[in-house]
Structure formats: structure tokens, C-alpha cells
Design an enzyme around this catalytic site. Structure first.
Site, PDB file in Angstrom:
ATOM      1  N   LYS A  10     -57.754 -19.902 -50.887  1.00  0.00           N
ATOM      2  CA  LYS A  10     -58.667 -19.606 -49.772  1.00  0.00           C
ATOM      3  C   LYS A  10     -58.798 -18.098 -49.547  1.00  0.00           C
ATOM      4  O   LYS A  10     -57.989 -17.311 -50.052  1.00  0.00           O
ATOM      5  CB  LYS A  10     -58.161 -20.324 -48.506  1.00  0.00           C
ATOM      6  N   TYR A  50     -66.588 -29.656 -46.859  1.00  0.00           N
ATOM      7  CA  TYR A  50     -65.828 -30.085 -45.680  1.00  0.00           C
ATOM      8  C   TYR A  50     -66.592 -31.109 -44.838  1.00  0.00           C
ATOM      9  O   TYR A  50     -66.322 -31.240 -43.637  1.00  0.00           O
ATOM     10  CB  TYR A  50     -65.441 -28.866 -44.839  1.00  0.00           C
ATOM     11  N   ASN A 113     -54.525 -21.316 -44.063  1.00  0.00           N
ATOM     12  CA  ASN A 113     -53.372 -21.928 -44.730  1.00  0.00           C
ATOM     13  C   ASN A 113     -53.408 -21.830 -46.249  1.00  0.00           C
ATOM     14  O   ASN A 113     -52.878 -22.670 -46.959  1.00  0.00           O
ATOM     15  CB  ASN A 113     -53.168 -23.367 -44.239  1.00  0.00           C
ATOM     16  N   HIS A 116     -56.378 -24.952 -50.754  1.00  0.00           N
ATOM     17  CA  HIS A 116     -56.947 -26.290 -50.627  1.00  0.00           C
ATOM     18  C   HIS A 116     -56.635 -27.078 -51.892  1.00  0.00           C
ATOM     19  O   HIS A 116     -56.688 -26.528 -52.989  1.00  0.00           O
ATOM     20  CB  HIS A 116     -58.475 -26.232 -50.464  1.00  0.00           C
ATOM     21  N   GLU A 127     -65.399 -33.254 -54.904  1.00  0.00           N
ATOM     22  CA  GLU A 127     -65.275 -31.793 -54.748  1.00  0.00           C
ATOM     23  C   GLU A 127     -65.520 -31.074 -56.077  1.00  0.00           C
ATOM     24  O   GLU A 127     -66.183 -30.031 -56.110  1.00  0.00           O
ATOM     25  CB  GLU A 127     -63.883 -31.457 -54.198  1.00  0.00           C
TER      26      GLU A 127
HETATM   27  P1  IDP Z   1     -55.844 -30.310 -45.848  1.00  0.00           P
HETATM   28  O1  IDP Z   1     -56.439 -28.953 -46.213  1.00  0.00           O
HETATM   29  O2  IDP Z   1     -54.357 -30.267 -45.846  1.00  0.00           O
HETATM   30  O3  IDP Z   1     -56.419 -31.418 -46.693  1.00  0.00           O
HETATM   31  P2  IDP Z   1     -57.556 -31.274 -43.692  1.00  0.00           P
HETATM   32  O4  IDP Z   1     -57.122 -32.158 -42.606  1.00  0.00           O
HETATM   33  O5  IDP Z   1     -58.447 -31.854 -44.766  1.00  0.00           O
HETATM   34  O6  IDP Z   1     -56.260 -30.601 -44.344  1.00  0.00           O
HETATM   35  O7  IDP Z   1     -58.305 -30.052 -43.023  1.00  0.00           O
HETATM   36  C1  IDP Z   1     -59.053 -29.142 -43.823  1.00  0.00           C
HETATM   37  C2  IDP Z   1     -58.757 -27.741 -43.372  1.00  0.00           C
HETATM   38  O8  IDP Z   1     -59.247 -27.551 -42.055  1.00  0.00           O
HETATM   39  C3  IDP Z   1     -57.265 -27.401 -43.287  1.00  0.00           C
HETATM   40  O9  IDP Z   1     -56.734 -26.992 -44.528  1.00  0.00           O
HETATM   41  C4  IDP Z   1     -57.248 -26.292 -42.261  1.00  0.00           C
HETATM   42  O10 IDP Z   1     -57.475 -25.019 -42.864  1.00  0.00           O
HETATM   43  C5  IDP Z   1     -58.410 -26.639 -41.366  1.00  0.00           C
HETATM   44  N1  IDP Z   1     -57.933 -27.275 -40.136  1.00  0.00           N
HETATM   45  C6  IDP Z   1     -57.386 -28.514 -40.018  1.00  0.00           C
HETATM   46  N2  IDP Z   1     -57.054 -28.769 -38.745  1.00  0.00           N
HETATM   47  C7  IDP Z   1     -57.378 -27.649 -38.041  1.00  0.00           C
HETATM   48  C8  IDP Z   1     -57.279 -27.306 -36.665  1.00  0.00           C
HETATM   49  O11 IDP Z   1     -56.794 -28.071 -35.826  1.00  0.00           O
HETATM   50  N3  IDP Z   1     -57.727 -26.051 -36.338  1.00  0.00           N
HETATM   51  C9  IDP Z   1     -58.269 -25.174 -37.246  1.00  0.00           C
HETATM   52  N4  IDP Z   1     -58.381 -25.476 -38.547  1.00  0.00           N
HETATM   53  C10 IDP Z   1     -57.940 -26.703 -38.938  1.00  0.00           C
HETATM   54 MG    MG Z   2     -58.330 -32.194 -46.817  1.00  0.00          MG
END
Ligand code: IDP
Ligand code: MG
Length: 144
Positions: A10, A50, A113, A116, A127
């Protein structure tokens, strides 16, 4: 079973110079990078990528962030690749990611984070099709 996953370093991690560290971990695990490119994702591609989060309160912020700078996108192949990569990444919230995972070692905030990875075979196929052509994931010589 041999699987293919879509993995993305990312924008936060690219900006912090963590691309090599993350690619190195993937390679040292024994997974093969069968396609790779660095680019700024278009808004359309980000919204499609997304799409499952379209109705979440953080969707706008997520699309802004993921298009805010270059990302490194990879097609990664190997035995059980999808689950292996999810385990290497750690939990979505870095504060809940175990040390030794990529997020557990390099991140603190859920919105930034670092990495992905596809969460299952269907999302991997979806994807990969958004971000790569078949030719970009092939080791065959380019047609002349
Ligand atoms: P993942 O990346 O572990 O699959 P997902 O639930 O698919 O997690 O969420 C996609 C991305 O959205 C996450 O990697 C994170 O960067 C972002 N995200 C998820 N939950 C939150 C939130 O509560 N606040 C802000 N960003 C979030
Ligand atoms: Mg995800």
C-alpha cells in the site's frame, strides 16, 4: 493446491521504503511473483477493488488513501498462497496483528496497514482481473 493471490504494497509502505522488505518475505516463504507493477491506482480501479466496502463509513477515506501515491501490485503464486499470505500479513487491525507478521511488525493504524492480500479464491480471481491482464501474469515470451 497451487493458488494465485493478488497482493499490494500500500502507499504508506511504498513511501516508507518497505517494498523490498515485503517482497523479500514473500520470496523467502517460497512463493513466486508471477506479475508485478508499480503504479498509482485509478479511482475507478480502487472503487471496484474495494467494492465490498462501498457502504462502510470508511470507504471514502479508503479510496483516497489507496490512490494517494504509488502502490506495488503483485500476482503471487504457490501452494496455498492465499491463506499463507493472509497469515503472513496478520490481522486487519495492526494492533491485533501478532509480532512477526507484516502488519504486526510495520504498522499501527488500520487505515495505513501496509499490505493487501486477497481473502479467498473468488476475491483473488476478481482482484487479479481488475489489475492484471493474463499476459502480465505469464512467463511466456511476448508475441512478436
Ligand atoms: P483486509 O485488508 O485485512 O482484508 P478488510 O476488512 O477487507 O481488511 O478492509 C479493507 C481495508 O480497509 C483494510 O485493510 C483497512 O486498510 C481498511 N479498513 C478496514 N476497517 C477500517 C476502519 O474501521 N477504518 C479505516 N479503515 C479501515
Ligand atoms: Mg479484504
Amino acid at each position: 493446491m497451487t493458488e494465485r493471490s493478488f497482493v499490494m504494497v500500500k502507499p504508506d509502505a511504498v513511501a516508507r521504503g518497505l517494498t523490498g522488505e515485503i517482497i523479500g518475505r514473500i520470496e523467502r516463504r517460497g512463493l513466486a511473483i508471477v506479475g508485478m507493477k508499480k503504479a498509482v491506482m485509478t479511482r475507478a480501479a480502487a472503487e471496484e477493488h474495494y467494492g465490498e466496502h462501498r457502504d462502510k463509513p470508511f470507504f471514502g477515506e479508503l479510496v483516497e488513501f489507496i490512490t494517494s501515491g504509488p502502490v506495488v501490485m503483485m500476482a503471487v503464486e504457490g501452494e496455498g498462497a492465499i491463506g499463507a499470505l493472509r497469515a503472513m500479513m496478520g490481522a486487519t487491525d495492526p494492533l491485533k496483528s501478532a509480532p512477526g507478521t507484516i502488519r504486526g511488525d510495520f504498522a499501527l493504524e488500520v487505515g495505513q496497514n501496509v499490505i493487501h492480500g486477497s481473502d479467498g479464491p473468488e476475491s483473488a480471481a476478481r482482484e487479479l482481473a481488475i489489475h492484471f491482464t493474463e499476459a502480465e501474469m505469464s512467463s511466456a515470451p511476448a508475441p512478436v
